[in-house]
Design a protein around this motif. Structure first.
Motif: not given
Length: 157
Positions: A61, A105-108, A103, A58-59, A63, A18
């Motif tokens: 989590q 899995e790695v971003s929102d 995507t 950023m979320s 992400h 990340f």
């Protein structure tokens, strides 16, 4: 053993962390691909809307949150109305398409932002949009057709 290592890539090439620029570029290009595909499916010509993928923080989590920014740069009546009125449906379709990719899995996804250009503020396009709004409002406030009314019970007596 030689054949086993022949097709193995170094860990640095297969793992992305990340915040790395490599991941950011990959995520942005996947978002762009998905947004453009959904616009095409929605009947929006590529020369009508400019697309930019932006990052909005950023979320919880950890992400990155990405959003799609659409700017209407040319007016065409049918696709323009479809874009303006159908924006919630378009966003839903984009969200579903992104959820089906890596995507998720790695971003929102932060949604779609729409900005009409100055060409929609004045001129023929603005007049056309105003006319369509008035027509839609008239449809919504018109009384129901006579055939759709319930029969009057007092008329039977």
């Amino acid at each position: 053993m030689v054949f086993k290592n022949l097709f193995r890539q170094p860990a640095a090439d297969t793992q992305m962390e990340f915040g790395s620029s490599k991941l950011d570029t990959s995520v942005r290009s996947e978002y762009m691909e998905q947004v453009l595909a959904q616009l095409k499916r929605f009947g929006i010509p590529p020369d009508m809307a400019m697309v930019e993928i932006g990052e909005a923080g950023m979320s919880e989590q950890g992400h990155p949150i990405f959003h799609a920014m659409l700017r209407i740069v040319a007016w065409q009546r049918k696709p323009g109305v479809r874009l303006l009125l159908g924006l919630p449906l378009l966003e839903h379709n984009i969200r579903k398409a992104l959820e089906a990719t890596w995507t998720a899995e790695v971003s929102d996804f932060g949604g779609v932002w729409l900005q009409p250009s100055g060409l929609l503020e004045d001129g023929a396009a603005a007049a056309e949009i105003r006319g369509m709004i008035h027509a839609l409002e008239a449809i919504g406030s018109a009384p129901p057709p006579a055939a759709a009314k319930a029969p009057d019970s007092s008329a039977r007596d």
